[in-house]
Design a protein around this motif. Structure first.
Motif, PDB file in Angstrom:
ATOM      1  N   UNK A   4       0.808  -1.209   0.000  1.00 13.07           N
ATOM      2  CA  UNK A   4       0.000   0.000   0.000  1.00 13.07           C
ATOM      3  C   UNK A   4       0.842   1.260   0.000  1.00 13.07           C
ATOM      4  N   UNK A   5       1.923   1.270   0.806  1.00 15.53           N
ATOM      5  CA  UNK A   5       2.772   2.454   0.884  1.00 15.53           C
ATOM      6  C   UNK A   5       3.441   2.730  -0.454  1.00 15.53           C
ATOM      7  N   UNK A   6       3.952   1.686  -1.093  1.00 20.13           N
ATOM      8  CA  UNK A   6       4.605   1.860  -2.393  1.00 20.13           C
ATOM      9  C   UNK A   6       3.623   2.380  -3.433  1.00 20.13           C
ATOM     10  N   UNK A   7       2.411   1.846  -3.430  1.00 18.71           N
ATOM     11  CA  UNK A   7       1.414   2.272  -4.406  1.00 18.71           C
ATOM     12  C   UNK A   7       1.065   3.741  -4.229  1.00 18.71           C
ATOM     13  N   UNK A   8       0.881   4.163  -2.979  1.00 20.05           N
ATOM     14  CA  UNK A   8       0.540   5.568  -2.718  1.00 20.05           C
ATOM     15  C   UNK A   8       1.671   6.482  -3.166  1.00 20.05           C
ATOM     16  N   UNK A   9       2.902   6.127  -2.852  1.00 20.35           N
ATOM     17  CA  UNK A   9       4.044   6.963  -3.221  1.00 20.35           C
ATOM     18  C   UNK A   9       4.201   7.053  -4.732  1.00 20.35           C
ATOM     19  N   UNK A  10       4.083   5.910  -5.419  1.00 18.95           N
ATOM     20  CA  UNK A  10       4.230   5.919  -6.876  1.00 18.95           C
ATOM     21  C   UNK A  10       3.082   6.671  -7.541  1.00 18.95           C
ATOM     22  N   UNK A  11       1.887   6.531  -6.980  1.00 16.66           N
ATOM     23  CA  UNK A  11       0.740   7.249  -7.547  1.00 16.66           C
ATOM     24  C   UNK A  11       0.905   8.751  -7.343  1.00 16.66           C
ATOM     25  N   UNK A  12       1.431   9.159  -6.196  1.00 15.98           N
ATOM     26  CA  UNK A  12       1.668  10.587  -5.952  1.00 15.98           C
ATOM     27  C   UNK A  12       2.653  11.150  -6.973  1.00 15.98           C
ATOM     28  N   UNK A  13       3.696  10.388  -7.273  1.00 20.00           N
ATOM     29  CA  UNK A  13       4.667  10.838  -8.278  1.00 20.00           C
ATOM     30  C   UNK A  13       4.019  10.939  -9.654  1.00 20.00           C
ATOM     31  N   UNK A  14       3.183   9.973  -9.983  1.00 16.94           N
ATOM     32  CA  UNK A  14       2.525   9.988 -11.294  1.00 16.94           C
ATOM     33  C   UNK A  14       1.567  11.169 -11.399  1.00 16.94           C
ATOM     34  N   UNK A  15       0.799  11.423 -10.340  1.00 14.46           N
ATOM     35  CA  UNK A  15      -0.129  12.556 -10.348  1.00 14.46           C
ATOM     36  C   UNK A  15       0.633  13.868 -10.529  1.00 14.46           C
ATOM     37  N   UNK A  16       1.774  14.011  -9.855  1.00 14.08           N
ATOM     38  CA  UNK A  16       2.544  15.237  -9.963  1.00 14.08           C
ATOM     39  C   UNK A  16       3.038  15.453 -11.393  1.00 14.08           C
ATOM     40  N   UNK A  17       3.352  14.357 -12.071  1.00 10.45           N
ATOM     41  CA  UNK A  17       3.797  14.468 -13.460  1.00 10.45           C
ATOM     42  C   UNK A  17       2.640  14.805 -14.394  1.00 10.45           C
ATOM     43  N   UNK A  18       1.440  14.339 -14.046  1.00 12.30           N
ATOM     44  CA  UNK A  18       0.264  14.588 -14.884  1.00 12.30           C
ATOM     45  C   UNK A  18      -0.213  16.028 -14.755  1.00 12.30           C
ATOM     46  N   UNK A  19      -0.234  16.545 -13.498  1.00  9.75           N
ATOM     47  CA  UNK A  19      -0.808  17.867 -13.255  1.00  9.75           C
ATOM     48  C   UNK A  19      -0.179  18.436 -11.993  1.00  9.75           C
ATOM     49  N   UNK A  20       0.569  19.520 -12.137  1.00  2.00           N
ATOM     50  CA  UNK A  20       1.295  20.094 -11.006  1.00  2.00           C
ATOM     51  C   UNK A  20       0.381  20.694  -9.940  1.00  2.00           C
ATOM     52  N   UNK A  21      -0.897  20.914 -10.252  1.00  2.00           N
ATOM     53  CA  UNK A  21      -1.815  21.479  -9.253  1.00  2.00           C
ATOM     54  C   UNK A  21      -2.421  20.422  -8.331  1.00  2.00           C
ATOM     55  N   UNK A  22      -2.247  19.155  -8.654  1.00  2.00           N
ATOM     56  CA  UNK A  22      -2.830  18.113  -7.810  1.00  2.00           C
ATOM     57  C   UNK A  22      -2.104  18.055  -6.477  1.00  2.00           C
ATOM     58  N   UNK A  23      -2.841  18.046  -5.351  1.00  2.57           N
ATOM     59  CA  UNK A  23      -2.178  17.942  -4.054  1.00  2.57           C
ATOM     60  C   UNK A  23      -1.611  16.542  -3.852  1.00  2.57           C
ATOM     61  N   UNK A  24      -0.620  16.429  -2.993  1.00  2.00           N
ATOM     62  CA  UNK A  24       0.008  15.133  -2.714  1.00  2.00           C
ATOM     63  C   UNK A  24      -0.873  14.363  -1.735  1.00  2.00           C
ATOM     64  N   UNK A  25      -1.241  13.142  -2.113  1.00  2.00           N
ATOM     65  CA  UNK A  25      -2.051  12.294  -1.229  1.00  2.00           C
ATOM     66  C   UNK A  25      -1.122  11.591  -0.247  1.00  2.00           C
ATOM     67  N   UNK A  26      -1.321  11.842   1.050  1.00  2.00           N
ATOM     68  CA  UNK A  26      -0.443  11.258   2.058  1.00  2.00           C
ATOM     69  C   UNK A  26      -0.811   9.816   2.368  1.00  2.00           C
ATOM     70  N   UNK A  27      -2.083   9.489   2.331  1.00  2.95           N
ATOM     71  CA  UNK A  27      -2.525   8.131   2.665  1.00  2.95           C
ATOM     72  C   UNK A  27      -3.907   7.910   2.064  1.00  2.95           C
ATOM     73  N   UNK A  28      -4.274   6.639   1.829  1.00  2.00           N
ATOM     74  CA  UNK A  28      -5.603   6.362   1.284  1.00  2.00           C
ATOM     75  C   UNK A  28      -6.680   6.626   2.327  1.00  2.00           C
ATOM     76  N   UNK A  29      -7.918   6.850   1.898  1.00  8.58           N
ATOM     77  CA  UNK A  29      -9.006   7.076   2.866  1.00  8.58           C
ATOM     78  C   UNK A  29      -9.376   5.786   3.573  1.00  8.58           C
ATOM     79  N   UNK A  30     -10.171   5.913   4.623  1.00  5.22           N
ATOM     80  CA  UNK A  30     -10.677   4.734   5.320  1.00  5.22           C
ATOM     81  C   UNK A  30     -11.709   4.023   4.448  1.00  5.22           C
ATOM     82  N   UNK A  31     -11.793   2.722   4.580  1.00  4.81           N
ATOM     83  CA  UNK A  31     -12.773   1.951   3.834  1.00  4.81           C
ATOM     84  C   UNK A  31     -12.316   0.522   3.656  1.00  4.81           C
TER      85      UNK A  31
END
Length: 310
Positions: A4-31
């Motif tokens: 889970x930690x690796x996925x969140x970190x890699x997804x944050x990097x991908x989002x930053x490359x897609x759109x610089x205005x996207x905030x960094x997601x620190x952790x997934x939501x509860x569920x």
């Protein structure tokens, strides 16, 4: 990479490359965590959360009464990874037998073209977008014959009539759904009276002394802990909650005049810009808002009822 930690970190990097205005997601939501395995053995996950909405609640105007919200965690993946998570979600919903008044919802960066393919293939529709514009962004001037002023408590009923026209139109092309008997109109009347009495930023447009449009706005300070912290970058943001123009005067610059007044005020005090939600399927909104300097940041994909997720 499947923790889970690796996925969140890699997804944050991908989002930053897609759109610089996207905030960094620190952790997934509860569920509830869903796990999907790809043909090459890699795993991706998603978090599924169910919410039941009271028919009398304000959210029932735009939401199904039972909502499954899926947050995919794809790492640095795209189409195949999103497809796998949506298949896992479909299998999970098969155990639920979703009711008719239900929806499955996925909020995803608007600029992620790869994931879009999978979302479409699974029957989701881009019903809502969170759009942003930078402070000071220039847009076309409105009709000088339109008078814009701050709304007063005596303007409540004209504003409610304007808002009702907009809701009835938007219900044809978006996710708004008037619910008779919900008390929605009385609740909105009370809220509007309170906002106007408190001097909140609501603007009225007049032509020949008659009200023909309005805009309801506000400001919010976004931090990672606030409700918009996962959607907008940190800072002060203006917001437009509701905008309506009578059908008979659309195309005459009423909306542009309203927005010019609203933006001039909302851009003050160090605001980064303004945000709003609009419906991409609406042929008027999808053109108007882009011309006013807005562009999509997040798209909220939805399928109603949830059982139609493929």
């Amino acid at each position: 990479m499947d923790t889970g930690t690796d996925l969140v970190a890699a997804q944050a990097d991908r989002f930053a490359a897609i759109d610089s205005l996207l905030p960094v997601a620190a952790s997934p939501p509860d569920g509830e965590t869903l796990v999907a395995t790809l043909p090459d053995g890699r795993r991706v996950t998603g978090v599924l959360r169910r919410t039941d909405i009271d028919p009398a609640a304000p959210e029932a105007l735009w939401s199904a009464l039972r909502v499954w919200e899926l947050t995919p965690l794809l790492g640095d993946g795209g189409t195949a990874e999103m497809d796998a998570v949506l298949r896992a979600c479909r299998a999970r919903l098969d155990r639920e037998r979703p009711v008719t008044d239900s929806a499955c919802v996925v909020a995803w960066p608007s600029r992620d073209v790869e994931a879009t393919r999978a979302l479409l293939d699974h029957g989701l529709v881009p019903l809502t977008a969170l759009a942003v514009r930078g402070a000071g962004t220039a847009a076309g001037a409105g009709d000088p014959a339109v008078r814009i002023r701050r709304a007063r408590p005596a303007d409540v009923e004209p504003i409610l009539r304007l808002e009702r026209v907009e809701i009835e139109y938007s219900a044809q092309v978006g996710n708004l759904r008037p619910r008779p008997g919900s008390g929605e109109r009385d609740r909105r009347r009370r809220t509007l009276r309170r906002r106007l009495a408190d001097g909140e930023p609501v603007w009225l447009a007049e032509l020949g002394g008659e009200p023909v449009g309005f805009a309801d706005g506000g400001r919010t300070d976004v931090t990672p802990e606030t409700s918009f912290g996962t959607m907008l970058p940190a800072g002060r943001w203006g917001q437009l909650h509701s905008v309506a123009v009578l059908p008979g005067v659309r195309g005459r610059g009423v909306g542009r005049a309203l927005l010019a007044a609203a933006h001039a005020e909302l851009d003050r005090d160090g605001a980064r810009g303004t945000s709003l939600f609009y419906n991409p399927p609406n042929p008027l909104a999808s053109v108007f808002w882009h011309r006013q300097g807005y562009r999509p940041l997040w798209t909220i994909w939805e399928v109603r009822p949830a059982a139609l997720l493929r």
